[in-house]
Design a protein around this motif. Structure first.
Motif, PDB file in Angstrom:
ATOM      1  N   ASP A   1      -9.972   9.046   6.445  1.00 38.31           N
ATOM      2  CA  ASP A   1     -10.367   7.925   5.592  1.00 38.31           C
ATOM      3  C   ASP A   1      -9.416   7.722   4.419  1.00 38.31           C
ATOM      4  N   MET A   2      -8.225   8.306   4.510  1.00 35.64           N
ATOM      5  CA  MET A   2      -7.229   8.096   3.447  1.00 35.64           C
ATOM      6  C   MET A   2      -6.014   7.388   4.052  1.00 35.64           C
ATOM      7  N   CYS A   3      -4.860   8.026   4.119  1.00 37.92           N
ATOM      8  CA  CYS A   3      -3.656   7.336   4.596  1.00 37.92           C
ATOM      9  C   CYS A   3      -3.805   6.761   6.007  1.00 37.92           C
ATOM     10  N   PRO A   4      -4.360   7.507   6.978  1.00 42.32           N
ATOM     11  CA  PRO A   4      -4.550   6.900   8.298  1.00 42.32           C
ATOM     12  C   PRO A   4      -5.412   5.647   8.251  1.00 42.32           C
ATOM     13  N   ALA A   5      -6.398   5.633   7.367  1.00 42.61           N
ATOM     14  CA  ALA A   5      -7.243   4.447   7.231  1.00 42.61           C
ATOM     15  C   ALA A   5      -6.454   3.282   6.639  1.00 42.61           C
TER      16      ALA A   5
ATOM     17  N   ASN B   1       5.044  -8.308  11.066  1.00 44.00           N
ATOM     18  CA  ASN B   1       4.802  -8.563   9.644  1.00 44.00           C
ATOM     19  C   ASN B   1       4.422  -7.296   8.884  1.00 44.00           C
ATOM     20  N   ILE B   2       4.628  -6.126   9.514  1.00 44.33           N
ATOM     21  CA  ILE B   2       4.417  -4.838   8.845  1.00 44.33           C
ATOM     22  C   ILE B   2       5.760  -4.152   8.652  1.00 44.33           C
ATOM     23  N   ILE B   3       5.973  -3.595   7.458  1.00 39.98           N
ATOM     24  CA  ILE B   3       7.201  -2.869   7.161  1.00 39.98           C
ATOM     25  C   ILE B   3       6.845  -1.537   6.515  1.00 39.98           C
ATOM     26  N   PHE B   4       7.371  -0.439   7.067  1.00 39.97           N
ATOM     27  CA  PHE B   4       7.219   0.891   6.481  1.00 39.97           C
ATOM     28  C   PHE B   4       8.511   1.233   5.736  1.00 39.97           C
ATOM     29  N   LEU B   5       8.369   1.713   4.506  1.00 38.16           N
ATOM     30  CA  LEU B   5       9.537   1.990   3.677  1.00 38.16           C
ATOM     31  C   LEU B   5       9.568   3.443   3.224  1.00 38.16           C
ATOM     32  N   SER B   6      10.756   4.021   3.256  1.00 36.58           N
ATOM     33  CA  SER B   6      10.989   5.391   2.794  1.00 36.58           C
ATOM     34  C   SER B   6      11.509   5.373   1.369  1.00 36.58           C
ATOM     35  N   SER B   7      10.989   6.304   0.555  1.00 38.95           N
ATOM     36  CA  SER B   7      11.462   6.421  -0.834  1.00 38.95           C
ATOM     37  C   SER B   7      12.524   7.504  -0.989  1.00 38.95           C
TER      38      SER B   7
ATOM     39  N   SER C   1       0.856  -1.191   0.000  1.00 40.22           N
ATOM     40  CA  SER C   1       0.000   0.000   0.000  1.00 40.22           C
ATOM     41  C   SER C   1       0.889   1.237   0.000  1.00 40.22           C
ATOM     42  N   TYR C   2       0.279   2.406  -0.268  1.00 42.77           N
ATOM     43  CA  TYR C   2       1.030   3.653  -0.398  1.00 42.77           C
ATOM     44  C   TYR C   2       0.427   4.730   0.495  1.00 42.77           C
ATOM     45  N   ILE C   3       1.305   5.488   1.169  1.00 41.90           N
ATOM     46  CA  ILE C   3       0.866   6.508   2.113  1.00 41.90           C
ATOM     47  C   ILE C   3       1.842   7.684   2.088  1.00 41.90           C
ATOM     48  N   PHE C   4       1.515   8.742   2.836  1.00 40.62           N
ATOM     49  CA  PHE C   4       2.517   9.725   3.248  1.00 40.62           C
ATOM     50  C   PHE C   4       2.116  10.219   4.629  1.00 40.62           C
ATOM     51  N   SER C   5       3.105  10.497   5.458  1.00 40.93           N
ATOM     52  CA  SER C   5       2.870  10.686   6.892  1.00 40.93           C
ATOM     53  C   SER C   5       2.056  11.927   7.228  1.00 40.93           C
ATOM     54  N   ARG C   6       2.083  12.940   6.367  1.00 44.01           N
ATOM     55  CA  ARG C   6       1.392  14.190   6.685  1.00 44.01           C
ATOM     56  C   ARG C   6      -0.068  14.201   6.239  1.00 44.01           C
ATOM     57  N   CYS C   7      -0.555  13.109   5.711  1.00 38.88           N
ATOM     58  CA  CYS C   7      -1.948  13.034   5.254  1.00 38.88           C
ATOM     59  C   CYS C   7      -2.882  13.085   6.466  1.00 38.88           C
ATOM     60  N   PRO C   8      -3.739  14.107   6.562  1.00 38.35           N
ATOM     61  CA  PRO C   8      -4.568  14.272   7.763  1.00 38.35           C
ATOM     62  C   PRO C   8      -5.977  13.695   7.652  1.00 38.35           C
TER      63      PRO C   8
ATOM     64  N   HIS D   1      10.041  14.524   2.439  1.00 40.74           N
ATOM     65  CA  HIS D   1       9.795  14.670   3.876  1.00 40.74           C
ATOM     66  C   HIS D   1       9.912  13.366   4.649  1.00 40.74           C
ATOM     67  N   ASP D   2       9.408  12.270   4.076  1.00 42.93           N
ATOM     68  CA  ASP D   2       9.306  11.017   4.827  1.00 42.93           C
ATOM     69  C   ASP D   2      10.594  10.209   4.774  1.00 42.93           C
ATOM     70  N   THR D   3      11.601  10.697   5.454  1.00 47.66           N
ATOM     71  CA  THR D   3      12.857   9.974   5.597  1.00 47.66           C
ATOM     72  C   THR D   3      12.647   8.794   6.539  1.00 47.66           C
ATOM     73  N   PRO D   4      13.598   7.858   6.606  1.00 48.23           N
ATOM     74  CA  PRO D   4      13.467   6.762   7.569  1.00 48.23           C
ATOM     75  C   PRO D   4      13.249   7.261   9.001  1.00 48.23           C
ATOM     76  N   LYS D   5      13.916   8.346   9.357  1.00 44.53           N
ATOM     77  CA  LYS D   5      13.771   8.904  10.707  1.00 44.53           C
ATOM     78  C   LYS D   5      12.349   9.376  10.958  1.00 44.53           C
ATOM     79  N   VAL D   6      11.759  10.045   9.974  1.00 47.97           N
ATOM     80  CA  VAL D   6      10.377  10.533  10.111  1.00 47.97           C
ATOM     81  C   VAL D   6       9.408   9.362  10.210  1.00 47.97           C
ATOM     82  N   LEU D   7       9.580   8.372   9.352  1.00 45.28           N
ATOM     83  CA  LEU D   7       8.686   7.219   9.391  1.00 45.28           C
ATOM     84  C   LEU D   7       8.819   6.457  10.704  1.00 45.28           C
TER      85      LEU D   7
END
Length: 283
Positions: free
Chosen positions: A159-163, A211-217, A149-156, A192-198
């Motif tokens: 019903d989108m990224c937090p969902a 079994n969950i992995i968050f990845l920075s681009s 799945s795809y997200i970005f941390s600042r999405c408020p 913005h979403d560096t490994p440190k931020v994530l």
């Protein structure tokens, strides 16, 4: 006795009822999805809530969708509920006669060699950074199924990224005993979403679910271009800090072959759970 009962009732009324929050918004309509009651709007900064962004808004069912036109500049009220949102009270400020072409970002280049794939096609092998800065390659011969799945941390928007994050937590918990299934969430905010931020936002989730992995681009722009194009995800405005995106989740097997594609944020996690259960029986 009556006094105590009244006080308890008043307490419940005050603290159990959640009040929706309403914001006033200005923005330009980019896309109209009449049947789904959705508008893609390039909106200005929403005071005390959100930076300028391009995003889909759920339109209240009382609104006549045929009154909207592409490039209309509108003012409306955005109502944030506990788990979703809706827009209403639209006023057209300015009707633009010319279609304004926006070059959102490089991903809209028609000469891009990476085309959207379909079920049965093979996803390219790509690499990103985990929250501990270690490299992670999405090519897992030891995993029968990988859900991306795809997200970005600042999405408020709830019903989108937090969902999406919440749905993956539900799925990770449901399949925690099956070591051959993993859930990957890639941030497309490569600035913005560096490994440190994530790690700050999602590190505790990774600790709870193995079994969950968050990845920075960040520093993996070419890999991001490949996987988002092939997955059919659209995003734009990262460098302009005016981010917009669609929603997309895919399931791949150990050979990176696409098995399932889910479009939008209306797909229930229970549906994905049922599909995963069916797919696991094939291995």
């Amino acid at each position: 006795m009556y006094k105590v009962t009244y006080l308890c009732f008043l307490f419940l009324m005050l603290f159990s009822c959640e009040k929706n929050t309403t914001y006033n918004v200005n923005g330009r309509i980019i896309e109209i999805h009449e049947k789904d009651y959705k508008l893609l709007i390039d909106h200005e900064k929403i005071e005390n809530f959100m930076e300028p962004m391009v995003m889909f808004f759920n339109i209240h069912k009382s609104i006549n969708m045929q009154t909207f036109n592409i490039n209309d500049y509108v003012n409306f009220d955005l109502v944030i509920t506990k788990n979703s949102h809706y827009a209403l009270n639209f006023k057209t400020i300015n009707k633009k006669e010319e279609i304004i072409e926006d070059e959102f970002d490089f991903l809209n280049d028609s000469n891009d060699e990476y085309k959207e794939l379909s079920v049965g096609d093979t996803l390219n092998t790509v690499s990103f950074s985990k929250i501990n800065n270690k490299s992670y390659t999405i090519s897992s011969p030891n995993k029968n199924l990988t859900i991306i799945s795809y997200i970005f941390s600042r999405c408020p928007m709830p019903d989108m990224c937090p969902a999406i994050v919440s749905h993956n937590q539900f799925l990770a918990k449901s399949f925690k005993e099956q070591k051959n299934i993993e859930f990957i969430l890639i941030s497309f905010d490569y600035i913005h979403d560096t490994p440190k931020v994530l790690n700050k936002y999602y590190g505790n989730i990774e600790k709870e679910y193995n079994n969950i992995i968050f990845l920075s681009s960040t520093n993996h722009l070419n890999d991001l271009m490949q996987i988002t194009k092939q997955s059919g995800l659209r995003f734009w405005g990262i460098e302009e800090n005016n981010i917009g995106h669609t929603m997309r989740t895919i399931i791949i097997d150990e050979n990176n072959i696409i098995l399932k594609i889910y479009d939008g944020n209306d797909v229930l996690p229970g549906t994905i759970k049922e599909d995963i259960e069916k797919l696991t029986k094939l291995f």
